[in-house]
Design an enzyme around this catalytic site. Structure first.
Site, PDB file in Angstrom:
ATOM      1  N   TYR A  59     -10.568  -2.400  -3.839  1.00 43.61           N
ATOM      2  CA  TYR A  59      -9.657  -1.360  -3.379  1.00 43.61           C
ATOM      3  C   TYR A  59     -10.451  -0.143  -2.947  1.00 43.61           C
ATOM      4  O   TYR A  59     -10.900   0.661  -3.746  1.00 43.61           O
ATOM      5  CB  TYR A  59      -8.667  -0.973  -4.475  1.00 43.61           C
ATOM      6  CG  TYR A  59      -7.795  -2.103  -4.977  1.00 43.61           C
ATOM      7  CD1 TYR A  59      -7.603  -3.259  -4.208  1.00 43.61           C
ATOM      8  CD2 TYR A  59      -7.155  -2.025  -6.210  1.00 43.61           C
ATOM      9  CE1 TYR A  59      -6.814  -4.299  -4.671  1.00 43.61           C
ATOM     10  CE2 TYR A  59      -6.350  -3.058  -6.664  1.00 43.61           C
ATOM     11  CZ  TYR A  59      -6.187  -4.196  -5.900  1.00 43.61           C
ATOM     12  OH  TYR A  59      -5.398  -5.224  -6.358  1.00 43.61           O
ATOM     13  N   ARG A 208       6.384  -4.984  -1.913  1.00 43.32           N
ATOM     14  CA  ARG A 208       5.636  -3.934  -1.214  1.00 43.32           C
ATOM     15  C   ARG A 208       6.549  -2.794  -0.739  1.00 43.32           C
ATOM     16  O   ARG A 208       6.386  -2.257   0.343  1.00 43.32           O
ATOM     17  CB  ARG A 208       4.833  -4.533  -0.065  1.00 43.32           C
ATOM     18  CG  ARG A 208       3.777  -5.509  -0.564  1.00 43.32           C
ATOM     19  CD  ARG A 208       3.014  -6.212   0.538  1.00 43.32           C
ATOM     20  NE  ARG A 208       2.059  -7.135  -0.072  1.00 43.32           N
ATOM     21  CZ  ARG A 208       2.354  -8.368  -0.508  1.00 43.32           C
ATOM     22  NH1 ARG A 208       3.567  -8.828  -0.358  1.00 43.32           N
ATOM     23  NH2 ARG A 208       1.431  -9.136  -1.071  1.00 43.32           N
TER      24      ARG A 208
END
Length: 344
Positions: A59, A208
């Site tokens: 990330y 999401r």
């Protein structure tokens, strides 16, 4: 405050809902300001009792771990840090690695970035099919013995790989995509976890963001946001179909006097005490809303009403536009074929 539960039979205790930190630094547009995200993380921990914080070296890469390391200063004893390794990007080429030298190098790097002596839960982020899972697990077992990690997890692994890994060293958690419109893991992966006493950590439990806002989730997104480029379920005709699903969810949520996102999370929470979703957010108000799902109770009939709409094949579109973005149910090379690391 969130209740604490035993995630797995190996002793890992976490809050009943975690916090996914990826979107603070990666994938969902430009990174958010560190000061704001540190405030959000500390609010989640200190005010809501959320203790499971999820990150990964991929990330950023790396920047999300650095952010989390800053955020947990002074509150380390209140949290369980979950990080991951296994996604290797070089010259814009994404591969998966599980060879022992890479496992160790990634762990050492994450420890430094997080500025901790030990990672509470360390996942194999994606399975390297070229390396027997037993080889990867032996190195992870060694890291446990050295006190650098406490518990081991897998992500997107097949039932066979989970069993093979667990035979080398106990697996405490399997991370997988599980939500109202992603239910494929219910056939084999989740039963395998339960047979072995492994905790289940669903990522993207809100689709999401779709189950929070419906089609409006696309409004105002940056061009670099993965939801504009890599999510077939949010594109064109697929979105028209999926919006109808959201409208039905909204109707059910109105009857329960909760939000659609809370209902989607509550459905997951009602799957069992071994399930700990990790919804992510970058806004305090969304964090509070997600936390409110823990107060939504569903009876058998209400669960059936939800599942009548959100069956396995309800959604239009695949999980990812480019399926090499994930490795679902990955099998690895048999141990007897492994010869030398030079074969990679």
């Amino acid at each position: 405050m969130a209740s604490i539960r035993m995630l797995a039979s190996q002793g890992l205790k976490v809050s009943s809902q975690g916090l996914g930190c990826m979107g603070m630094s990666f994938a969902f547009g430009p990174p958010k300001p560190d000061t704001e995200m540190i405030h959000l993380i500390r609010f989640a921990v200190n005010e809501l009792g959320i203790s499971l914080l999820d990150t990964a070296d991929a990330y950023g890469p790396f920047s999300n771990e650095l952010l989390l390391g800053k955020a947990i200063k002074g509150i380390r004893e209140k949290v369980q840090i979950a990080s991951k390794f296994g996604i290797h990007v070089e010259n814009q080429l994404r591969t998966y690695r599980g060879d022992p030298a890479y496992v160790r190098a990634c762990c050492e790097g994450s420890l430094k970035r997080l500025d901790v002596d030990c990672i509470d839960l360390y996942y194999v982020h994606r399975i390297d099919a070229r390396v027997p899972i037993e080889i990867t697990m032996m190195e992870l077992k060694q890291l446990v013995q050295e006190g650098k990690i406490k518990y081991v997890g897998l992500s997107e692994a097949s039932p066979s790989t989970i069993r093979r890994a667990h035979a080398v060293h106990p697996i405490s958690a399997v991370q997988l995509e599980w939500s109202l419109w992603t239910r494929g893991a219910e056939k084999e992966v989740i039963p395998t976890c339960r047979d072995l006493g492994i905790g289940i950590v669903p990522f993207s439990p809100l689709g999401r963001g779709f189950f929070s806002k419906g089609a409006q989730i696309l409004e105002g997104l940056a061009d670099t946001d993965m939801r504009k480029k890599e999510q077939p379920r949010l594109e064109f005709e697929n979105l028209k179909h999926n919006k109808k699903l959201y409208d039905k969810l909204q109707d059910l949520a109105s009857a329960k006097k909760c939000t659609p996102g809370q209902l989607a999370l509550a459905w997951l929470h009602h799957q069992g005490d071994d399930v700990v979703p990790i919804p992510g957010t970058t806004k305090i108000e969304n964090l509070k809303e997600n936390f409110g799902a823990l107060s939504v109770t569903l009876n058998k009939e209400e669960m059936q009403d939800i599942e009548a709409i959100f069956h396995e094949d309800c959604a239009a579109g695949e999980r990812y536009k480019y399926m090499n973005s994930t490795t679902i149910n990955t099998e690895t090379m048999p141990l007897w074929k492994w010869q030398t690391p030079g074969s990679l």
